[in-house]
Design a protein around this motif. Structure first.
Motif, PDB file in Angstrom:
ATOM      1  N   GLN A  39      40.829-109.645  -4.604  1.00 18.08           N
ATOM      2  CA  GLN A  39      41.106-110.025  -5.986  1.00 18.08           C
ATOM      3  C   GLN A  39      40.564-109.024  -6.992  1.00 18.08           C
ATOM      4  O   GLN A  39      41.025-108.968  -8.135  1.00 18.08           O
ATOM      5  CB  GLN A  39      40.528-111.414  -6.272  1.00 18.08           C
ATOM      6  N   SER A  42      43.117-103.216  -6.803  1.00 12.93           N
ATOM      7  CA  SER A  42      44.362-102.977  -7.555  1.00 12.93           C
ATOM      8  C   SER A  42      44.183-103.198  -9.052  1.00 12.93           C
ATOM      9  O   SER A  42      45.038-103.791  -9.721  1.00 12.93           O
ATOM     10  CB  SER A  42      45.482-103.874  -7.016  1.00 12.93           C
ATOM     11  N   LEU A  46      45.490-108.610  -8.818  1.00 10.62           N
ATOM     12  CA  LEU A  46      45.562-109.740  -7.898  1.00 10.62           C
ATOM     13  C   LEU A  46      44.523-110.823  -8.225  1.00 10.62           C
ATOM     14  O   LEU A  46      44.348-111.766  -7.456  1.00 10.62           O
ATOM     15  CB  LEU A  46      45.360-109.249  -6.457  1.00 10.62           C
ATOM     16  N   ALA A  54      49.281-116.838 -10.924  1.00  9.72           N
ATOM     17  CA  ALA A  54      48.153-116.603 -10.021  1.00  9.72           C
ATOM     18  C   ALA A  54      47.415-117.915  -9.748  1.00  9.72           C
ATOM     19  O   ALA A  54      46.985-118.587 -10.686  1.00  9.72           O
ATOM     20  CB  ALA A  54      47.192-115.595 -10.633  1.00  9.72           C
ATOM     21  N   ALA A 109      46.566-103.850  -0.154  1.00 10.18           N
ATOM     22  CA  ALA A 109      45.961-104.392  -1.375  1.00 10.18           C
ATOM     23  C   ALA A 109      44.659-103.671  -1.690  1.00 10.18           C
ATOM     24  O   ALA A 109      44.385-103.326  -2.849  1.00 10.18           O
ATOM     25  CB  ALA A 109      45.722-105.893  -1.216  1.00 10.18           C
ATOM     26  N   LEU A 114      50.211-101.809  -4.705  1.00 14.43           N
ATOM     27  CA  LEU A 114      50.843-103.086  -5.034  1.00 14.43           C
ATOM     28  C   LEU A 114      52.330-103.146  -4.682  1.00 14.43           C
ATOM     29  O   LEU A 114      52.791-104.157  -4.140  1.00 14.43           O
ATOM     30  CB  LEU A 114      50.636-103.406  -6.508  1.00 14.43           C
ATOM     31  N   THR A 117      52.535-103.864  -1.105  1.00 16.07           N
ATOM     32  CA  THR A 117      52.144-105.236  -0.746  1.00 16.07           C
ATOM     33  C   THR A 117      53.307-106.197  -0.926  1.00 16.07           C
ATOM     34  O   THR A 117      53.452-107.149  -0.166  1.00 16.07           O
ATOM     35  CB  THR A 117      50.944-105.730  -1.585  1.00 16.07           C
ATOM     36  N   ASN A 167      52.253-112.651  -5.595  1.00 17.79           N
ATOM     37  CA  ASN A 167      52.155-111.219  -5.330  1.00 17.79           C
ATOM     38  C   ASN A 167      53.141-110.432  -6.197  1.00 17.79           C
ATOM     39  O   ASN A 167      52.805-109.392  -6.785  1.00 17.79           O
ATOM     40  CB  ASN A 167      52.421-110.974  -3.856  1.00 17.79           C
ATOM     41  N   ALA A 170      51.903-110.327  -9.665  1.00 18.00           N
ATOM     42  CA  ALA A 170      50.815-109.357  -9.807  1.00 18.00           C
ATOM     43  C   ALA A 170      51.361-107.945  -9.946  1.00 18.00           C
ATOM     44  O   ALA A 170      50.862-107.143 -10.747  1.00 18.00           O
ATOM     45  CB  ALA A 170      49.886-109.452  -8.601  1.00 18.00           C
TER      46      ALA A 170
END
Length: 263
Positions: A39, A42, A46, A54, A109, A114, A117, A167, A170
């Motif tokens: 978290q 990135s 995230l 989120a 991540a 990103l 991911t 995701n 994000a």
């Protein structure tokens, strides 16, 4: 008598070996080895307060349940009696793929990749959907199998369905889409999640595990928007409405369920 092929001998051990690798990556992503938590990586894209989609931080505790289920499944499927089982033959290599993709997502991540991911989690979702379809086609031989196999992969599918949305959000946030213009889009996306949840309920005959995982993730999105940042009352209400819709679809599907013939 059904003969054991080379792949049948390798498959269960591949699952058993892939699991600790994935668990090690999960520990890495939690900061257990001294690195940054996922978290916090990135550039915070995230984080629980990065986008309207989120989930609040407690939502991610579901991974403990999923990993525990995987540990039991990995041991159970390596038993000799399961080597000839049609279900295990059908999903074994897909289970390995899901574990590898899980580990790959954490690495990407942590590296701040990103866009990658997003690709990884979409492929993971497709793999889990394929596993779910195979499990729906062939009935479990026992209640134990239903809990260990269907329960574990059902939770996995339900959670990743919600995590995929988070995701992608994000990634968009990292690309510069800020919460204000994001709010109407978030509500539309939640409506799509409701449709996905209803389809899973209908195909699975109202299976509990996928619905529980989706309700868990969506509830924490709602709580995050109601009590945390970025605050959004409309998104919180939409998340609650989607929970009701998926719950209702699951109950209706269970009431209408007709046992499928054993194949």
């Amino acid at each position: 008598m059904d003969r054991t092929s080379t792949l049948d001998r390798i498959r269960p051990w591949a699952v058993l070996i892939a699991l600790p690798v994935t668990l090690a990556m999960a520990a890495l992503g939690s900061g257990a080895f001294g690195g940054a938590e996922v978290q916090a990586s990135s550039s915070g894209a995230l984080a629980a307060d990065a986008t309207p989609l989120a989930p609040a931080s407690p939502a991610f505790s579901i991974w403990s349940v999923i990993y525990l289920g995987f540990a039991v499944y990995a041991v159970w499927q390596v038993l000799p009696a399961q080597r000839h089982d049609r279900r295990q033959r059908a999903i074994g290599w897909l289970a390995v793929a899901s574990l590898v993709l899980n580990a790959a997502w954490i690495l990407c991540a942590q590296a701040g990749l990103l866009p990658v991911t997003v690709v990884v989690i979409v492929v993971l979702l497709a793999v889990l959907a394929a596993i779910f379809e195979l499990l729906c086609r062939i009935r479990p031989a026992s209640r134990l199998e239903a809990v260990v196999v269907d329960g574990t992969f059902g939770l996995y599918l339900g959670w990743v369905s919600v995590a995929t949305v988070a995701n992608i959000a994000a990634w968009l946030a990292d690309a510069g889409v800020r919460p204000e213009p994001f709010e109407p889009l978030a509500i539309v996306v939640l409506a799509v999640v409701a449709l996905v949840g209803a389809l899973i309920a209908a195909r699975g005959g109202g299976r509990i595990a996928p619905a529980l995982a989706m309700l868990w993730g969506l509830s924490w999105i709602g709580i995050g928007r109601a009590l945390g940042e970025p605050a959004s009352f409309p998104v919180a209400v939409a998340a609650a409405a989607v929970c009701v819709a998926i719950g209702a679809a699951t109950v209706i599907a269970r009431l209408r369920r007709v046992p499928a013939p054993i194949r």
